[in-house]
Design a protein around this motif. Structure first.
Motif, mmCIF file in Angstrom:
data_model
loop_
_atom_site.group_PDB
_atom_site.id
_atom_site.type_symbol
_atom_site.label_atom_id
_atom_site.label_comp_id
_atom_site.label_asym_id
_atom_site.label_seq_id
_atom_site.Cartn_x
_atom_site.Cartn_y
_atom_site.Cartn_z
ATOM 1 N N ARG A 1 0.858 -1.188 0.000
ATOM 2 C CA ARG A 1 0.000 0.000 0.000
ATOM 3 C C ARG A 1 0.895 1.239 0.000
ATOM 4 N NH1 ARG A 1 -3.659 -2.875 3.872
ATOM 5 N NH2 ARG A 1 -5.543 -3.396 2.687
ATOM 6 N N ILE A 2 0.585 2.174 -0.899
ATOM 7 C CA ILE A 2 1.316 3.443 -0.940
ATOM 8 C C ILE A 2 0.306 4.570 -0.813
ATOM 9 C CG2 ILE A 2 2.893 4.928 -2.222
ATOM 10 C CD1 ILE A 2 3.842 2.491 -3.767
ATOM 11 N N ASP A 3 0.543 5.470 0.119
ATOM 12 C CA ASP A 3 -0.270 6.673 0.293
ATOM 13 C C ASP A 3 0.598 7.849 -0.131
ATOM 14 O OD1 ASP A 3 -1.564 8.978 1.279
ATOM 15 O OD2 ASP A 3 -2.584 7.816 2.830
ATOM 16 N N PHE A 4 0.322 8.408 -1.310
ATOM 17 C CA PHE A 4 1.156 9.484 -1.834
ATOM 18 C C PHE A 4 0.863 10.822 -1.164
ATOM 19 C CE2 PHE A 4 1.317 6.408 -5.372
ATOM 20 C CZ PHE A 4 2.701 6.289 -5.488
ATOM 21 N N ILE A 5 -0.285 10.939 -0.505
ATOM 22 C CA ILE A 5 -0.584 12.159 0.248
ATOM 23 C C ILE A 5 0.227 12.183 1.544
ATOM 24 C CG2 ILE A 5 -2.375 13.520 1.387
ATOM 25 C CD1 ILE A 5 -2.710 13.453 -1.608
ATOM 26 N N LYS A 6 0.210 11.061 2.263
ATOM 27 C CA LYS A 6 0.989 10.963 3.503
ATOM 28 C C LYS A 6 2.462 10.652 3.247
ATOM 29 C CE LYS A 6 -2.869 9.324 6.355
ATOM 30 N NZ LYS A 6 -3.361 8.199 7.215
ATOM 31 N N LYS A 7 2.784 10.293 2.004
ATOM 32 C CA LYS A 7 4.146 9.907 1.610
ATOM 33 C C LYS A 7 4.624 8.727 2.447
ATOM 34 C CE LYS A 7 5.369 14.516 -0.080
ATOM 35 N NZ LYS A 7 6.363 15.614 -0.067
ATOM 36 N N GLU B 1 2.762 -9.578 8.939
ATOM 37 C CA GLU B 1 3.720 -8.668 9.549
ATOM 38 C C GLU B 1 3.938 -7.519 8.581
ATOM 39 O OE1 GLU B 1 7.336 -10.404 10.874
ATOM 40 O OE2 GLU B 1 6.360 -11.647 12.406
ATOM 41 N N ALA B 2 3.822 -6.289 9.092
ATOM 42 C CA ALA B 2 3.887 -5.111 8.226
ATOM 43 C C ALA B 2 5.026 -4.199 8.634
ATOM 44 C CB ALA B 2 2.566 -4.347 8.279
ATOM 45 N N ILE B 3 5.598 -3.552 7.643
ATOM 46 C CA ILE B 3 6.613 -2.537 7.880
ATOM 47 C C ILE B 3 6.252 -1.316 7.036
ATOM 48 C CG2 ILE B 3 8.116 -3.551 6.087
ATOM 49 C CD1 ILE B 3 10.503 -2.448 7.676
ATOM 50 N N SER B 4 6.340 -0.131 7.647
ATOM 51 C CA SER B 4 6.018 1.112 6.953
ATOM 52 C C SER B 4 7.217 2.038 6.962
ATOM 53 C CB SER B 4 4.823 1.818 7.607
ATOM 54 O OG SER B 4 3.657 1.029 7.542
ATOM 55 N N TYR B 5 7.348 2.804 5.908
ATOM 56 C CA TYR B 5 8.439 3.775 5.851
ATOM 57 C C TYR B 5 8.025 4.939 4.958
ATOM 58 C CZ TYR B 5 9.504 1.187 1.539
ATOM 59 O OH TYR B 5 9.423 0.549 0.328
ATOM 60 N N ASP B 6 8.720 6.051 5.124
ATOM 61 C CA ASP B 6 8.433 7.254 4.349
ATOM 62 C C ASP B 6 8.999 7.132 2.941
ATOM 63 O OD1 ASP B 6 7.245 8.346 6.589
ATOM 64 O OD2 ASP B 6 9.071 9.378 7.243
ATOM 65 N N ILE B 7 8.305 7.758 1.997
ATOM 66 C CA ILE B 7 8.777 7.794 0.617
ATOM 67 C C ILE B 7 9.016 9.237 0.195
ATOM 68 C CG2 ILE B 7 7.570 5.669 0.018
ATOM 69 C CD1 ILE B 7 5.450 7.430 -1.380
ATOM 70 N N GLN B 8 9.793 9.391 -0.848
ATOM 71 C CA GLN B 8 10.082 10.708 -1.383
ATOM 72 C C GLN B 8 9.314 10.922 -2.681
ATOM 73 O OE1 GLN B 8 12.036 13.043 0.127
ATOM 74 N NE2 GLN B 8 12.279 11.605 1.835
ATOM 75 N N ILE B 9 8.516 11.975 -2.741
ATOM 76 C CA ILE B 9 7.821 12.351 -3.973
ATOM 77 C C ILE B 9 7.566 13.854 -3.918
ATOM 78 C CG2 ILE B 9 5.567 11.725 -2.968
ATOM 79 C CD1 ILE B 9 4.660 11.050 -5.835
#
Length: 220
Positions: A166-172, A192-200
């Motif tokens: 899942r990618i949320d481009f608003i929350k990055k 098991e889930a892992i989340s991290y920030d993306i650059q856009i």
């Protein structure tokens, strides 16, 4: 009924029929294309029925023979998004050739099936790939265009989900989930889930996507 009344009524009927015909969304399909599929729903939260048209090119040279000897239509498909402005239809996005043909070679499996879902004023471009899973691009009407605000995908083995993205481009933010229960006979699913920030820097515009096949989500 006098002739003048009959004439007035006929002119009134003709005028309204012409206006109705002008406003049929299919009339907004460009020359050289045909309407492949039509979807409707509220895309901009104004309680009016808007339209999404999947269109298809009609080039004769794209009618070819596939590796099985069948004659198939390999013309690419595109998308038109139309907003209902109090009964007048406004074409806000036209991207004529951003999708592959429905008759592309799927290799060892059939090609993915393309369809549109309209939910919560969002447009979801969905690719279903049977028992292998799906991927979906989520667009929202922002600043006079439809912009990519989300992406979801599922990698399956038969009925069991192995991985989710899942990618949320608003929350990055990007979330990767892995099913730790790999036993195909087990109905239990433990992720098991892992989340991290993306650059856009800027949201991707639907109008500027040349080919969804080359829209790489793994780089985020």
């Amino acid at each position: 009924m006098t002739k003048s009344i009959i004439l007035t009524f006929a002119l009134f009927l003709s005028f309204n029929l012409c206006n109705a015909q002008k406003n049929i969304p299919a009339d907004l399909v460009p020359k050289g294309y045909v309407l492949f599929k039509e979807y409707s729903g509220d895309l901009n939260n104004d309680n009016r029925k808007d339209y999404v048209l999947i269109i298809k090119n009609t080039k004769e040279e794209e009618i070819v023979e596939n590796r099985f000897g069948d004659v198939v239509d390999r013309n690419r498909r595109g998308i038109i998004v139309i907003l209902n402005r109090e009964g007048e239809f406004e074409k806000v996005v036209e991207n004529n050739d951003c999708f592959l043909s429905e008759n592309e070679d799927g290799g060892v499996y059939m090609p993915p099936e393309l369809w549109i879902n309209i939910e919560d004023n969002k447009m979801k471009i969905h690719y279903g790939h049977g028992r292998y899973g799906y991927w979906e691009y989520i667009f929202k009407y922002l600043e006079s265009d439809f912009k990519l605000i989300g992406f979801e995908s599922s990698e399956n083995q038969g009925p069991k989900v192995l991985y989710r993205t899942r990618i949320d481009f608003i929350k990055k933010e990007k979330t990767l989930s892995e099913n730790m229960t790999r036993d195909t006979e087990s109905e239990e699913e433990i992720f098991e889930a892992i989340s991290y920030d993306i650059q856009i820097d800027d949201l991707i515009k639907l109008s500027e996507i040349k080919d969804f096949q080359n829209l790489d989500m793994s780089k985020y």
